[in-house]
Design an enzyme around this catalytic site. Structure first.
Site, PDB file in Angstrom:
ATOM      1  N   HIS A   1      45.172  45.665  38.913  1.00  0.00           N
ATOM      2  CA  HIS A   1      44.074  45.362  37.988  1.00  0.00           C
ATOM      3  C   HIS A   1      43.689  46.566  37.125  1.00  0.00           C
ATOM      4  O   HIS A   1      42.640  46.562  36.489  1.00  0.00           O
ATOM      5  CB  HIS A   1      42.837  44.915  38.767  1.00  0.00           C
TER       6      HIS A   1
ATOM      7  N   HIS B   1      44.755  36.741  39.896  1.00  0.00           N
ATOM      8  CA  HIS B   1      46.008  37.066  40.568  1.00  0.00           C
ATOM      9  C   HIS B   1      46.993  35.940  40.337  1.00  0.00           C
ATOM     10  O   HIS B   1      47.928  35.761  41.089  1.00  0.00           O
ATOM     11  CB  HIS B   1      45.787  37.229  42.075  1.00  0.00           C
TER      12      HIS B   1
END
Ligand SMILES: Nc1ncnc2c1ncn2[C@@H]1O[C@H](COP(=O)(O)OP(=O)(O)O)[C@@H](O)[C@H]1O
Ligand SMILES: Nc1ncnc2c1ncn2[C@@H]1O[C@H](COP(=O)(O)OP(=O)(O)O)[C@@H](O)[C@H]1O
Ligand SMILES: [Mg+2]
Ligand SMILES: [Mg+2]
Ligand SMILES: [Mg+2]
Ligand SMILES: [Mg+2]
Lengths: 336, 204, 336, 204
Positions: free
Chosen positions: C59, C222
């Site tokens: 991330h 995700h």
């Protein structure tokens, strides 16, 4: 090509619109202009040398994101991958001129040279503004050393702008700003690799074609052909190729200090950029070259292109001070 | 050649550029950044929308100057200043004339080519649009304003760029590898002359 | 999938290695730890409440990029898309603890809850450190309002961390930091759209499959499935969908102030993000909701995923002060 | 069951996970983030490389605790704490015994399943790995340590997740749409029991 756009013909205008609305305290459009933007703090009339940057868009956060305290004062925003015409350049020049001259910084592309050249003639003739131009040529892949004047400008322009902006912010006069900016420009070298193409919103066509497992060394920041296609290698090997070409081109030696920029072209992750940086640091420390300050991220993109570039700028005491100076722009800020 | 014919020509040119913009961009992908069609289309559409404001009695030089201003301000990139300069020089050569005679046109073409060479710091043989402009200008000077002949020499200038090593613009980086690709700016310039010749032949 | 990596099994370790070498003046590894990093300024023993963040990697710049002055003090870095285990969380906790308690901030995922939960038990039992946990649940797409406790945490965690970091930096005590952080967490809502997948370096498989011209509303950070697949629309329409869902979920009304984040997931260009922001601003100004401060860029990515999210946080005077406070981290800095 | 058998089991389990890691990740893509195979493989490879340090005379409880510690610290995500807790509880149930009798194993399985339920705040029927552990634990309690029977019940527990609405973990967001997908954690847990049964049957 999937893009979050409305009408491909007006993406740049809508982008500018959004940008101005996102940072109303920091930036504004020159009145009556569509494509000339200035940093609000640059309009205070403190007599500083003006710094105007610009070029085609599609490289965000470059160039429009780099106007602000300690960086450029104004920017002319071109269409995607197309130099802005003279008019917005002149508009930005007029807006940031405080009577002590203006410095243009742009990459070595025929379009930019012609348009900024015409703009500087106009600024001089019609508005009596003294303009000095610094043309960035950091891409060592784009021509051999003996033809250095042919080299393209890529991510290294960030460092050149940083130096010019910091020098002008502290009140250096035109000749001093020019001297330092030229020194930065002489000291900066970059080399890049492309993995996946970008697409212009208007054509939707990939900017180049590479095989499933291919990379291209020295690919241009607009998808212009590079110097060598080959199978994609491990990050360390790719990095070694880039670093070796940069080191072979310059005169860095043990004990020298450098500023480093590992720049992502758009879709390459920060994880990959740090893996590349890791290797850069290994190679430099092997050679006892000291990293003074590092930048890792998307500083000058080619829309959603995949790949990255490595930039090294040799810094002595005066360049270190300028690289370390604070900067506050909408899309980039640093503390001292 | 008068203002009406100029308008006809520019209208047709805008249409041909529109039709061929993807091809022009594709050619630019091989040597540059793939936007030449987009750039030219943006410029000539802007020219097209200005044409209704031009009156029959306006001097050709006024229209040519307007076209130059529009191209310079709308196209950007390398082709904007180059095309703009060409029209600016043609305008200067035509100043004060309501109708352009052959002699004026020969001079206008010569000065346009020279303007491009100066602006681009370019010379013929460097694989750019100048190769079309200079071939046409030379032909006009030598054999006069024979439109069939001029179209042929425009085509010749364009095709010659295929065998050249590009020395100016983005393609210059390629060195020998640029051989084998026609220059996109040369193709758009060929369209410019082809439509000009069409217009003039239709009026004969 | 083309990536600039060496060995896919050690990408996270090499990334951390590069990160630490890039910013040696700002961050360091907790001694003896592989995956616990701390901001150097957090080790000064000024008695501040410690802020520990973390989660899976992939991330970037979240979460490791957000340790520094005015943000978090420590971070535990997990493998890609996998919560870190308790150990590095405890290590970070110990390192930043200055005797006045530590706040954990993490997203609402089973893995994070279990690992941070175990870590906070260990910190309490073995090290006598008082830990409070704030679980971010900003993704309105991920569950209806009546099941708010199920919602995932996405980009809004940036704002929650900003508030906690600023409150603790100015010396607020644990209960005050917790109160303010909870308030931020209650006030923040996000909604995202996915266009193109990312791929884990180890499998090379795309995280989801969408048609050539499809988008997915509410896609997880995700690659977890979203709430609705459909044809890709124009940016303004996509934006309206996101904004409407956020507005319908919350209680924003004319005269309210918000902080806005338009967050890129990885390969979506800043140009597109500004086009999206432009529409957000239009919609909010129609409703006379005032934008207090804006953030547009890649603040929390999903590797090279294409798409973006919009986050709104309602801010009153005390939250405004915290959002506006200066921050200096390796991958994010702002001036007041 | 003794330490040697435990080591045999864990060796085989690591191999089966390695062979099936892509399948486990693929299953996780439908319901989650596509990394379950990667996570389990990372964990059990770490377990595998620890095994040479375990001596025959070490208590099973010590090995089980070591496995728990390794899984918790290497796997992360949701499966790390869950598998780690299961091994931790089994270790606690086996403490002080050099060989594990059936009774001990029944208790160990029961406590492992309870540990998972607590850690994950989960209940059977929620479409997670707990459905395998609780099915096996119940079966063991009811019919004793019949390895063929236990393998069958593990498979049953795994397959049952296909028809369940997932209530825990990343898949929970899907609601009804999660029906039709086997839970990846249930599959890895099935492998765990399958290899355990294989080892024990081979030793019989
Ligand atoms: N220095 C130059 N001199 C003459 N022609 C040039 C020069 N640079 C570029 N050109 C012409 O411009 C064309 C490219 O135009 P265009 O693609 O619109 O601009 P850009 O290169 O900025 O993207 C080339 O094909 C070439 O004909
Ligand atoms: N709260 C929970 N209770 C029980 N099992 C869970 C829970 N959350 C997740 N799981 C199990 O964990 C598995 C996912 O593991 P993994 O993919 O390794 O972790 P992550 O979800 O963090 O990526 C699921 O398939 C499910 O069996
Ligand atoms: Mg261009
Ligand atoms: Mg071009
Ligand atoms: Mg995961
Ligand atoms: Mg998973």
């Amino acid at each position: 090509m999937k893009k979050l756009v409305n009408n491909p013909d007006v993406v740049v205008d809508e982008m500018i619109d959004g940008y101005l609305k996102a940072f109303p305290k920091l930036v504004e459009k020159v009145e009556g202009s569509g494509r000339a933007l200035v940093a609000k703090q640059s309009l205070h009339g403190n007599g500083k040398v003006g710094i105007v940057i610009g070029g085609g868009s599609g490289h965000e956060p470059a160039f429009m994101g780099y106007i602000g305290r300690g960086m450029a004062d104004g920017v002319a925003v071109g269409n995607i991958f197309a130099s802005p015409p003279p008019q917005p350049i002149v508009e930005a020049t007029e807006a940031v001129n405080q009577g002590n001259g203006v410095v243009y910084i742009y990459g070595n592309y025929a379009g930019d040279i012609m348009n900024f050249g015409m703009a500087s003639d106009l600024a001089d003739m019609e508005h009596d503004i003294k303009v000095e131009s610094i043309i960035v040529r950091d891409d060592v892949a784009s021509a051999p050393k003996r033809e250095k004047e042919k080299r393209r400008g890529i991510a290294g322009e960030f460092f050149v702008t940083k130096v010019a902006g910091a020098a002008s912010a502290r009140g250096d006069d035109l000749s001093e700003v020019v001297r330092l900016t030229n020194k930065a420009n002489e000291s900066v070298r970059s080399m890049g690799v492309g993995l996946t193409p970008c697409a212009l919103p208007q054509t939707g066509k990939p900017s180049f074609v590479l095989g499933e497992n291919e990379m291209e060394i020295g690919l241009g920041h607009h998808g212009e052909p590079g110097v060598e296609k080959g199978p994609l290698q491990q990050a360390d090997d790719v990095c070694d190729r880039l670093i070796d070409d940069i080191l072979n081109d310059g005169d860095l030696k043990a004990g020298d200090d450098v500023a480093v920029l590992v720049n992502g072209l758009g879709s390459t992750t920060q994880m990959e950029l740090f893996i590349m940086f890791r290797r850069v640091e290994q190679r430099l420390s092997e050679k006892q070259i000291n990293i003074h300050r590092s930048y890792v991220g998307n500083y000058s993109t080619s829309m959603e292109m995949g790949g990255c570039s490595v930039t090294l700028m040799k810094v002595d005491e005066e360049l270190k001070a300028l690289i370390d100076a604070p900067a506050e722009c909408p899309l980039y800020a640093q503390y001292e | 050649m008068n203002t009406t014919q100029l308008k006809q020509w520019l209208t047709e040119l805008a249409a041909v550029i529109a039709d061929n913009r993807d091809e022009l961009s594709k050619l630019d992908q091989a040597l540059g950044d793939g936007d030449h069609g987009i750039n030219m289309h943006r410029g000539f559409q802007a020219v097209l929308s200005e044409l209704p404001n031009i009156k029959e009695e306006d001097e050709p030089a006024a229209l040519l100057q307007k076209v130059a201003t529009i191209l310079i301000s709308k196209v950007g990139g390398a082709s904007g200043p180059l095309y703009g300069t060409a029209f600016l020089r043609m305008s200067a050569a035509c100043k004060g004339k309501q109708t352009l005679d052959d002699e004026t046109m020969v001079v206008a073409l010569k000065q346009a080519a020279e303007g491009i060479a100066q602006r681009g710091k370019a010379a013929p043989g460097e694989g750019t649009l100048l190769d079309v402009w200079s071939t046409v200008a030379n032909e006009a000077k030598e054999t006069g304003m024979d439109w069939n002949q001029l179209e042929a020499s425009a085509r010749e200038g364009m095709e010659a760029t295929k065998d050249m090593v590009v020395k100016r613009g983005r393609g210059a980086i390629l060195g020998e590898q640029s051989v084998g690709h026609i220059d996109p700016g040369a193709v758009s310039s060929y369209y410019l002359f082809k439509t000009l010749c069409n217009t003039m032949k239709a009026g004969e």
